[in-house]
Scaffold this active site. Structure first.
Site, PDB file in Angstrom:
ATOM      1  N   ILE A   1     134.613 -13.092 103.790  1.00 50.34           N
ATOM      2  CA  ILE A   1     134.710 -11.635 103.953  1.00 50.34           C
ATOM      3  C   ILE A   1     134.680 -11.196 105.428  1.00 50.34           C
ATOM      4  O   ILE A   1     135.491 -10.384 105.841  1.00 50.34           O
ATOM      5  CB  ILE A   1     133.641 -10.921 103.088  1.00 50.34           C
ATOM      6  CG1 ILE A   1     134.026 -11.114 101.610  1.00 50.34           C
ATOM      7  CG2 ILE A   1     133.506  -9.451 103.437  1.00 50.34           C
ATOM      8  CD1 ILE A   1     133.001 -10.636 100.612  1.00 50.34           C
TER       9      ILE A   1
ATOM     10  N   GLU B   1     124.037 -13.034 114.238  1.00 49.94           N
ATOM     11  CA  GLU B   1     123.325 -14.295 114.006  1.00 49.94           C
ATOM     12  C   GLU B   1     124.274 -15.482 114.160  1.00 49.94           C
ATOM     13  O   GLU B   1     123.911 -16.535 114.658  1.00 49.94           O
ATOM     14  CB  GLU B   1     122.760 -14.264 112.595  1.00 49.94           C
ATOM     15  CG  GLU B   1     122.104 -15.533 112.151  1.00 49.94           C
ATOM     16  CD  GLU B   1     121.594 -15.388 110.717  1.00 49.94           C
ATOM     17  OE1 GLU B   1     120.953 -14.370 110.418  1.00 49.94           O
ATOM     18  OE2 GLU B   1     121.863 -16.292 109.908  1.00 49.94           O
TER      19      GLU B   1
HETATM   20  N1  COA Z   1     126.947 -15.410  89.004  1.00 50.36           N
HETATM   21  C1  COA Z   1     127.354 -16.695  88.930  1.00 50.36           C
HETATM   22  N2  COA Z   1     127.997 -17.328  89.962  1.00 50.36           N
HETATM   23  C2  COA Z   1     128.227 -16.591  91.063  1.00 50.36           C
HETATM   24  C3  COA Z   1     127.840 -15.262  91.188  1.00 50.36           C
HETATM   25  C4  COA Z   1     127.182 -14.665  90.096  1.00 50.36           C
HETATM   26  N3  COA Z   1     126.781 -13.400  90.168  1.00 50.36           N
HETATM   27  N4  COA Z   1     128.198 -14.803  92.380  1.00 50.36           N
HETATM   28  C5  COA Z   1     128.814 -15.805  93.011  1.00 50.36           C
HETATM   29  N5  COA Z   1     128.839 -16.882  92.222  1.00 50.36           N
HETATM   30  C6  COA Z   1     129.423 -18.183  92.540  1.00 50.36           C
HETATM   31  C7  COA Z   1     130.848 -18.029  93.031  1.00 50.36           C
HETATM   32  O1  COA Z   1     131.767 -18.039  91.962  1.00 50.36           O
HETATM   33  C8  COA Z   1     130.989 -19.221  93.937  1.00 50.36           C
HETATM   34  O2  COA Z   1     131.169 -20.378  93.133  1.00 50.36           O
HETATM   35  P1  COA Z   1     132.324 -21.438  93.492  1.00 50.36           P
HETATM   36  O3  COA Z   1     131.897 -21.996  94.830  1.00 50.36           O
HETATM   37  O4  COA Z   1     132.229 -22.391  92.364  1.00 50.36           O
HETATM   38  O5  COA Z   1     133.580 -20.635  93.554  1.00 50.36           O
HETATM   39  C9  COA Z   1     129.600 -19.349  94.560  1.00 50.36           C
HETATM   40  O6  COA Z   1     128.711 -18.694  93.657  1.00 50.36           O
HETATM   41  C10 COA Z   1     129.476 -18.687  95.938  1.00 50.36           C
HETATM   42  O7  COA Z   1     129.887 -17.356  95.882  1.00 50.36           O
HETATM   43  P2  COA Z   1     130.697 -16.707  97.095  1.00 50.36           P
HETATM   44  O8  COA Z   1     130.848 -15.279  96.827  1.00 50.36           O
HETATM   45  O9  COA Z   1     131.930 -17.501  97.378  1.00 50.36           O
HETATM   46  O10 COA Z   1     129.689 -16.958  98.285  1.00 50.36           O
HETATM   47  P3  COA Z   1     129.913 -16.785  99.854  1.00 50.36           P
HETATM   48  O11 COA Z   1     130.247 -18.084 100.449  1.00 50.36           O
HETATM   49  O12 COA Z   1     130.798 -15.624 100.154  1.00 50.36           O
HETATM   50  O13 COA Z   1     128.432 -16.432 100.310  1.00 50.36           O
HETATM   51  C11 COA Z   1     126.265 -15.462  99.992  1.00 50.36           C
HETATM   52  C12 COA Z   1     127.766 -15.301  99.773  1.00 50.36           C
HETATM   53  C13 COA Z   1     125.573 -14.217  99.485  1.00 50.36           C
HETATM   54  C14 COA Z   1     125.736 -16.671  99.253  1.00 50.36           C
HETATM   55  C15 COA Z   1     126.025 -15.635 101.530  1.00 50.36           C
HETATM   56  O14 COA Z   1     126.481 -14.493 102.184  1.00 50.36           O
HETATM   57  C16 COA Z   1     124.551 -15.838 101.837  1.00 50.36           C
HETATM   58  O15 COA Z   1     124.085 -16.954 101.776  1.00 50.36           O
HETATM   59  N6  COA Z   1     123.819 -14.749 102.192  1.00 50.36           N
HETATM   60  C17 COA Z   1     122.384 -14.836 102.462  1.00 50.36           C
HETATM   61  C18 COA Z   1     122.085 -15.000 103.932  1.00 50.36           C
HETATM   62  C19 COA Z   1     122.738 -13.967 104.785  1.00 50.36           C
HETATM   63  O16 COA Z   1     123.279 -12.976 104.324  1.00 50.36           O
HETATM   64  N7  COA Z   1     122.702 -14.146 106.080  1.00 50.36           N
HETATM   65  C20 COA Z   1     123.316 -13.184 106.955  1.00 50.36           C
HETATM   66  C21 COA Z   1     123.429 -13.558 108.334  1.00 50.36           C
HETATM   67  S1  COA Z   1     124.445 -15.009 108.618  1.00 50.36           S
END
Ligand code: COA
Length: 428
Positions: free
Chosen positions: A214, A233
């Site tokens: 994103i 970060e």
């Molecule tokens: N239920 C079940 N599975 C879910 C889900 C839900 N509600 N939401 C996401 N998933 C699955 C996705 O389908 C994906 O699976 P896949 O790898 O098999 O396709 C996986 O979980 C990851 O989801 P995705 O949306 O691709 O994650 P991302 O790489 O965009 O990361 C976070 C999103 C929230 C995990 C990430 O931003 C994070 O770790 N945030 C916490 C820390 C943070 O925000 N730090 C900020 C400063 S760097």
């Protein structure tokens, strides 16, 4: 101090003894060569604890052979620690990333040894922690022993990550390619989210980007903005085109004007070449980078982070899928709060409206049992999906539910409205 120059990585890690607590350099600076050697050495040791953030290419340490010899203690999980955490074979510690350095410096979390990967010593005998300073800087200040992989491929970076060669107890030299993360091809949903978030970004804003595709989608929509700044970060390749195009100037920042401030960088070789000996990019201790009091000093901070689930009251789950730990708290709340306190700031959570190929709505009446709230509903501000923007600030539960259902996937809107009445007692 006499530095022990080792012929092998195994020799370098052999100074680790039973019962030690070890910190490993993390993210794209994960010292894979030394960790592979640790996986061998640990079999001859008892009761080692490996403290870490997100580590890369560290699969050898996930082997069941190491149970009883070495246990992972994770402040953030990774592909190799996720299965261990799911089965109770590793420990997860939820913690704001900004607090980790203090935990180490205060001695509340003692550490015996740090295993790190550094750039070669310069003419002054100083190495750098390269593309990842995060909490490793703090760990190196308190540990008794530092074991260093000196990698000519590690960029020399500016900021807090300087470390004199003679601080090391044992070193091993090896040319090793850093992990490369090619830019993810942006699909229609991610691009639509990027366009919606970009509507919130104005000329002169100071950006923080979280993890995933994103942020790159948002950045690709900002080519006509002027004088953006960066205090983040982490960052990845998405930023580079905007730097080249003169969109990111950092000119209007109050803290570190003219400079990109970051705690770590993860991306392609182009990114690693960009940060190499580049005084315009400073890698600083994460306690400082993620300090809300520092973040808010810049005006118009726009923090863009992601989530796994959001409930109709605005609670944001970002570290787990139900009880299964997926990532970590990281710096999300640090920046959400810092941005909210900044004059003209915007705290943005951007996520696809569904998961699992459209089968599940990520906007849900209540979070899954055991899901971890990373951003509370009092801290949340903007939630953005491919269907629009919901500003939850100063909105009642009823107003929030309505705004969130409006940006949920159309396939789930009737069900969400119905559940909102049943579960929350709110008729929209
Ligand atoms: N239920 C079940 N599975 C879910 C889900 C839900 N509600 N939401 C996401 N998933 C699955 C996705 O389908 C994906 O699976 P896949 O790898 O098999 O396709 C996986 O979980 C990851 O989801 P995705 O949306 O691709 O994650 P991302 O790489 O965009 O990361 C976070 C999103 C929230 C995990 C990430 O931003 C994070 O770790 N945030 C916490 C820390 C943070 O925000 N730090 C900020 C400063 S760097």
């Amino acid at each position: 101090m006499t530095v022990r120059i080792c012929d092998s990585a195994l020799e370098a890690v052999s100074i680790i003894e039973d019962n030690e607590v070890i910190w490993t350099h993390s993210m794209a600076a994960t010292p894979r060569v030394l960790l592979d050697a640790l996986a061998k050495h640990a079999k001859t040791r008892q009761n080692l604890t490996l403290l870490q953030l997100h580590t890369e290419r560290s699969d050898s340490l996930a082997s069941p052979d190491l149970f009883g010899h070495l246990r992972h203690r994770c402040f953030f999980s990774s592909a190799s620690t996720r299965p261990l955490l799911a089965k109770g074979n590793a420990d997860y510690v939820p913690m704001f990333l900004s607090e980790l350095p203090l935990l180490f410096r205060s001695g509340e979390q003692p550490i015996d040894t740090a295993i790190i990967q550094v750039s070669p010593p310069d003419k002054h005998g100083v190495c750098t922690m390269g593309i990842s300073v995060e909490a490793t800087n703090a760990a190196c200040l308190v540990v008794k022993k530092i074991i260093a992989h000196i990698n000519p491929k590690m960029p020399k970076t500016h900021g807090d990550g300087f470390i004199p060669y003679d601080r090391f107890h044992s070193v091993y030299w090896q040319d090793d390619q850093l992990p490369l993360h090619p830019q993810i091809e942006l699909d229609d949903v991610t691009l639509a989210i990027g366009k919606n978030v970009a509507q919130l970004i104005n000329d002169g804003d100071c950006l923080q980007m979280g993890i995933g595709a994103i942020p790159d989608a948002v950045l690709s929509c900002l080519t006509d903005r002027k004088d953006l700044g960066v205090h983040t970060e982490m960052f990845s390749d998405g930023l580079l085109d905007l730097v080249d195009a003169g969109v990111i100037t950092n000119r209007l920042k109050r803290t570190h004007p003219g400079k990109i401030v970051t705690g770590f960088a993860v991306g392609t070789q182009r990114l690693y070449d960009f940060v190499d000996d580049n005084p315009q990019v400073v890698f600083l201790d994460i306690e400082y980078v993620n300090d809300t009091a520092i973040i808010k000093r810049n005006d118009n901070v726009a923090a863009i982070n992601s989530a796994l689930q959001v409930d109709l009251s605005g609670q944001v789950c970002a570290d787990s899928i139900g009880t299964t730990i997926y990532s970590g708290v990281g710096g999300q709340m640090d920046f959400i709060r810092g941005a909210s306190l900044s004059k003209g700031g915007k705290a943005i959570i951007a996520l696809p409206s569904t998961a699992k190929h459209g089968q599940l709505s990520r906007i849900v009446p209540t979070l899954d049992a055991g899901a971890g709230v990373v951003t509370t509903r009092a801290h949340v501000q903007y939630i953005v999906t491919e269907f629009g923007i919901a500003n939850l600030r100063n909105k009642s539960l009823k107003e929030r539910a309505k705004a969130l259902i409006e940006i949920s996937h159309p396939d789930f809107r009737i069900e969400l409205t119905e559940n909102c009445r049943k579960i929350w007692g709110i008729t929209l």
